[in-house]
Design an enzyme around this catalytic site. Structure first.
Site, PDB file in Angstrom:
ATOM      1  N   GLU A  75       4.567   6.198  -0.781  1.00  0.00           N
ATOM      2  CA  GLU A  75       3.148   5.830  -0.766  1.00  0.00           C
ATOM      3  C   GLU A  75       2.903   4.365  -0.428  1.00  0.00           C
ATOM      4  O   GLU A  75       1.769   3.982  -0.168  1.00  0.00           O
ATOM      5  CB  GLU A  75       2.515   6.158  -2.117  1.00  0.00           C
ATOM      6  CG  GLU A  75       2.973   5.268  -3.247  1.00  0.00           C
ATOM      7  CD  GLU A  75       1.844   4.973  -4.224  1.00  0.00           C
ATOM      8  OE1 GLU A  75       0.773   5.574  -4.112  1.00  0.00           O
ATOM      9  OE2 GLU A  75       2.037   4.108  -5.082  1.00  0.00           O
TER      10      GLU A  75
ATOM     11  N   ASN B 289      -1.137   6.783  -6.021  1.00  0.00           N
ATOM     12  CA  ASN B 289      -2.473   6.193  -6.022  1.00  0.00           C
ATOM     13  C   ASN B 289      -2.847   5.542  -4.695  1.00  0.00           C
ATOM     14  O   ASN B 289      -4.019   5.258  -4.454  1.00  0.00           O
ATOM     15  CB  ASN B 289      -2.612   5.166  -7.156  1.00  0.00           C
ATOM     16  CG  ASN B 289      -1.565   4.075  -7.082  1.00  0.00           C
ATOM     17  OD1 ASN B 289      -0.365   4.348  -7.125  1.00  0.00           O
ATOM     18  ND2 ASN B 289      -1.993   2.827  -6.998  1.00  0.00           N
ATOM     19  N   HIS B 290      -1.863   5.302  -3.817  1.00  0.00           N
ATOM     20  CA  HIS B 290      -2.158   4.762  -2.482  1.00  0.00           C
ATOM     21  C   HIS B 290      -2.188   5.852  -1.413  1.00  0.00           C
ATOM     22  O   HIS B 290      -2.080   5.546  -0.217  1.00  0.00           O
ATOM     23  CB  HIS B 290      -1.132   3.689  -2.108  1.00  0.00           C
ATOM     24  CG  HIS B 290      -1.260   2.426  -2.906  1.00  0.00           C
ATOM     25  ND1 HIS B 290      -2.318   1.558  -2.760  1.00  0.00           N
ATOM     26  CD2 HIS B 290      -0.467   1.888  -3.864  1.00  0.00           C
ATOM     27  CE1 HIS B 290      -2.172   0.537  -3.590  1.00  0.00           C
ATOM     28  NE2 HIS B 290      -1.056   0.719  -4.276  1.00  0.00           N
TER      29      HIS B 290
END
Length: 271
Positions: free
Chosen positions: A39, A67-68
């Site tokens: 990510e 989360n990215h």
């Protein structure tokens, strides 16, 4: 079964080192399944489709994110058509892509790989515990699938440990990702699930979690955003975990950390 999971790939240095090492690692470890968290592969933020293709070509069977996941907008149509590129399963319904995939190995065995994201000090998503339980209810370890690998992308070690113990005995491995610093707690839990709180990153450790140390440190000194963080581009250390599972039960028989190249003390399993 031999399973290799590599932690967050950071920037060009991490991408190139991972792609260069994967063919040899697959051969040396006789890896049946390779999972890579990528990510942070695109300049430290997100994953571009061409970078995912390069990692698949080098030997990754499944790529996970976190989360990215949406930092590179061009990944949205790509993830929709690429089942082996995962995002956390506890994103809301209707989010592009999927949080799990069943991979068929060359010998006919099937493996479930899934990813969930924590909520403590992270974005407020759906419950990762309940979401994972729903997914695991569809499969039986040692029955419908020969192994189950969970990537838990979370900030807090307390949440990671609670997650691992919640699914102990139901999965082969819970691999923590996200913090970029390898933890020293690799173990087989009482129920037979292998666990490590964080695998670390595949990137330059002469850095602040993979990013240029001067710019990152300045943010703490000044408490202002400053310039956009840039990945450090020194020699990378590949960090991950190697697990050997029992053919009958799918539970772990052996778990060892992997740290290869760069600045950290070296640890490379042998088979």
């Amino acid at each position: 079964m031999h399973i290799l999971v590599l932690g967050d790939v950071v920037g060009r240095t991490g991408r190139e080192a991972t792609a260069a090492a994967l063919p040899r690692l697959r051969a040396d470890l006789r890896a049946d399944l390779v999972v890579v968290n990528a990510e942070n592969a695109s300049h430290g933020f997100g994953l571009a489709p061409e970078m995912a293709r390069a990692l698949f070509a080098a030997g990754a069977d499944v790529i996970t994110q976190g989360n990215h996941a949406w930092d590179r907008k061009e990944v949205i149509p790509y993830i929709a058509e690429t089942p082996r590129l995962l995002r956390p399963l506890n994103y809301p319904p209707g989010t592009p892509g999927a949080g799990s995939v069943v991979v068929g190995l060359q010998d006919g065995r099937r493996v479930l790989v899934a990813q969930a994201m924590g909520r403590l000090f992270m974005d407020a998503l759906d419950c990762p515990f309940r979401g994972t339980a729903v997914e695991l209810a569809k499969h039986r370890l040692g029955g419908t699938v020969s192994a189950i690998v969970l990537d838990f992308h979370a900030e807090a070690t307390s949440e990671k440990a609670a997650y691992a113990h919640s699914f102990d005995g139901q999965v082969s491995l819970v691999a923590g990702t996200h913090t970029h610093i390898p933890s020293a707690d690799h173990q087989i839990l009482p129920g037979g699930t292998a666990y490590q709180s964080d695998l670390g990153m595949c990137g330059d450790y002469d850095s602040v979690i993979g990013m240029n140390k001067q710019g990152a440190a300045a943010r703490f000194w000044r408490k202002t955003p400053g310039e956009r963080l840039q990945p450090a581009e020194g020699v990378a250390t590949l960090c991950g975990v190697f697990v050997a599972t029992d053919d009958a039960t799918g539970l772990a028989r052996r778990v060892e950390p992997l740290r290869l190249g760069g600045r950290l003390s070296q640890a490379c399993p042998s088979v």
